[in-house]
Design a protein around this motif. Sequence first.
Motif, PDB file in Angstrom:
ATOM      1  N   ASN A   5       4.562  -0.426   5.757  1.00  0.00           N
ATOM      2  CA  ASN A   5       4.778  -0.150   4.337  1.00  0.00           C
ATOM      3  C   ASN A   5       4.452   1.317   4.117  1.00  0.00           C
ATOM      4  OD1 ASN A   5       1.792  -0.041   3.248  1.00  0.00           O
ATOM      5  ND2 ASN A   5       1.869  -1.935   4.420  1.00  0.00           N
ATOM      6  N   PHE A  36      -5.370  -0.211   0.121  1.00  0.00           N
ATOM      7  CA  PHE A  36      -5.513  -1.471   0.854  1.00  0.00           C
ATOM      8  C   PHE A  36      -6.777  -2.221   0.459  1.00  0.00           C
ATOM      9  CE2 PHE A  36      -6.980  -3.912   4.571  1.00  0.00           C
ATOM     10  CZ  PHE A  36      -5.902  -4.777   4.686  1.00  0.00           C
ATOM     11  N   ARG A  75     -11.565 -13.627   4.704  1.00  0.00           N
ATOM     12  CA  ARG A  75     -10.571 -13.505   3.628  1.00  0.00           C
ATOM     13  C   ARG A  75     -10.169 -14.878   3.102  1.00  0.00           C
ATOM     14  NH1 ARG A  75      -7.254  -8.772   6.832  1.00  0.00           N
ATOM     15  NH2 ARG A  75      -8.576  -7.039   6.139  1.00  0.00           N
ATOM     16  N   GLN A  91      -9.619   2.504   9.230  1.00  0.00           N
ATOM     17  CA  GLN A  91      -9.394   2.330   7.795  1.00  0.00           C
ATOM     18  C   GLN A  91     -10.410   1.337   7.233  1.00  0.00           C
ATOM     19  OE1 GLN A  91      -5.619   0.628   6.489  1.00  0.00           O
ATOM     20  NE2 GLN A  91      -5.825   1.588   4.463  1.00  0.00           N
ATOM     21  N   THR A 106      -9.623  -5.218   9.613  1.00  0.00           N
ATOM     22  CA  THR A 106     -10.115  -5.910  10.798  1.00  0.00           C
ATOM     23  C   THR A 106     -10.447  -4.888  11.897  1.00  0.00           C
ATOM     24  OG1 THR A 106      -7.793  -6.256  11.392  1.00  0.00           O
ATOM     25  CG2 THR A 106      -8.938  -8.090  10.351  1.00  0.00           C
ATOM     26  N   TYR A 107      -9.848  -3.673  11.813  1.00  0.00           N
ATOM     27  CA  TYR A 107     -10.185  -2.609  12.785  1.00  0.00           C
ATOM     28  C   TYR A 107     -11.605  -2.123  12.553  1.00  0.00           C
ATOM     29  CZ  TYR A 107      -5.189  -2.841  12.242  1.00  0.00           C
ATOM     30  OH  TYR A 107      -3.926  -3.323  12.096  1.00  0.00           O
ATOM     31  N   ILE A 111      -0.610 -11.775  11.088  1.00  0.00           N
ATOM     32  CA  ILE A 111      -0.521 -11.048   9.825  1.00  0.00           C
ATOM     33  C   ILE A 111       0.336 -11.818   8.826  1.00  0.00           C
ATOM     34  CG2 ILE A 111       0.184  -8.866   8.788  1.00  0.00           C
ATOM     35  CD1 ILE A 111      -1.941  -8.377  10.915  1.00  0.00           C
ATOM     36  N   GLY A 155      -4.530  -9.304   8.149  1.00  0.00           N
ATOM     37  CA  GLY A 155      -4.749 -10.282   9.203  1.00  0.00           C
ATOM     38  C   GLY A 155      -5.415 -11.515   8.603  1.00  0.00           C
ATOM     39  N   GLU A 172       0.809  -1.220   0.000  1.00  0.00           N
ATOM     40  CA  GLU A 172       0.000   0.000   0.000  1.00  0.00           C
ATOM     41  C   GLU A 172       0.848   1.279   0.000  1.00  0.00           C
ATOM     42  OE1 GLU A 172      -1.857   1.168   3.615  1.00  0.00           O
ATOM     43  OE2 GLU A 172      -3.597   2.033   2.635  1.00  0.00           O
TER      44      GLU A 172
HETATM   45  N1  ARG Z   1      -4.309  -5.593  10.065  1.00  0.00           N
HETATM   46  C1  ARG Z   1      -5.467  -4.958   9.546  1.00  0.00           C
HETATM   47  C2  ARG Z   1      -6.250  -5.903   8.678  1.00  0.00           C
HETATM   48  O1  ARG Z   1      -5.866  -7.002   8.527  1.00  0.00           O
HETATM   49  C3  ARG Z   1      -5.176  -3.692   8.786  1.00  0.00           C
HETATM   50  C4  ARG Z   1      -4.148  -3.743   7.722  1.00  0.00           C
HETATM   51  C5  ARG Z   1      -4.009  -2.437   7.016  1.00  0.00           C
HETATM   52  N2  ARG Z   1      -2.930  -2.478   6.105  1.00  0.00           N
HETATM   53  C6  ARG Z   1      -2.511  -1.421   5.402  1.00  0.00           C
HETATM   54  N3  ARG Z   1      -1.492  -1.561   4.607  1.00  0.00           N
HETATM   55  N4  ARG Z   1      -3.131  -0.297   5.527  1.00  0.00           N
HETATM   56  O2  ARG Z   1      -7.256  -5.566   8.124  1.00  0.00           O
END
Ligand code: ARG
Length: 254
Positions: A46, A79, A104, A142, A146-147, A211, A99, A39
Motif C-alpha cells: 500500500n 499503521f 490483535r 516499524q 510484528t517485526y 496477513i 499479521g 497506510e
Molecule cells: N506484517 C507486519 C505486522 O503485521 C507489518 C505490517 C506493516 N504494515 C504497514 N502498512 N506498514 O505487524
Amino acid sequence: MRATTTIALALGLALVTVGAQARDWATIKKSGTINAVSEGAYPPFNFYQGTKLTGYEIDVLEAVAKNLGLKVKWSALPFDSQIASIRQDRFDVAIASHGITEERLKSVDFTSPHYCSGGQLVAKADGPLKADQLAGKTLGVQLSTTYADAAKKVGGTKEVKTYSKDTDALQALMGGRVDAWVTDRFVAKEALSKSNAKGLKAGDMLFIERIAMVHKKGNAELNAELNKALAALKADGTLKAISEKYFHEDITCT
Ligand code: ARG
C-alpha cells in the motif's frame, strides 16, 4: 471542578457515540460503499503514486468490493493507529498487512489471509544477515508491528529503534543509523530492487505470518461476506493475477 469533569466526560461520551457506529453488513450493503483504511507507506502493498493510493492490497480490496457490489471509500492512517480506529468504528475494514496475532485477536477480528509472508533481516553486505549475528547490534523496525515484536525477542541486541513508517527504518539502515532492518520479505525484495538500495542484502527469515484484513470484533456477517469474496477471487484467479502484477509470483497462501 467535579461538575465540570462530569460534564466534560458526558460530552466526550456523547461525541464518541455520535461520531461513528459499527456498521453491520446490511448497512454497508445498503450504503453501496465500504469504508476502508490503509497506510500508504508500505510499498508495494500500500503506497502513494503521486496522490493516488495504490498497491497489492488496494487492488485486492477493490476486487473484493467489486465482487460484493460495493465501492471503496479509502482513508489513510499511520499503521499504529489503525487497530484503534477499527475499535472506535471509524472504518469498516483495515487492509495494511496486519499479521494475524493472538494479541490483535483480543481486540479485533481478521478475515481469511490475502497473503502469506514473514519477517526478514535486511542489512549491508558486511552487516548482520544471520539471526545469530545480532548480539550487540542495533535493529530498526516499524512501530507496533510484528517485526518490532520479533526484534525485541532477539536476545543480546544493543538497541531496537522504532520508526513510525517502515520506509523510515529502511532510511535508517541506508544512513547507517541501524545495523539491520526487520521487514516483510516482499517489502525487502522490492526495496532491494531499487537502484538506491545498492549494497543492501536480504538475510535470514525470522518468522512467518499470515496477513489478513481487520474489522470490528464480532462483525460476523461482514467477515463471512469478505471471506466469500476472497474465496471467489482466489478460485477465479483474480488474486493470483493481482499478485503477479506486483510481485511476479503468487504470494497468496496455499
Ligand atoms: N506484517 C507486519 C505486522 O503485521 C507489518 C505490517 C506493516 N504494515 C504497514 N502498512 N506498514 O505487524
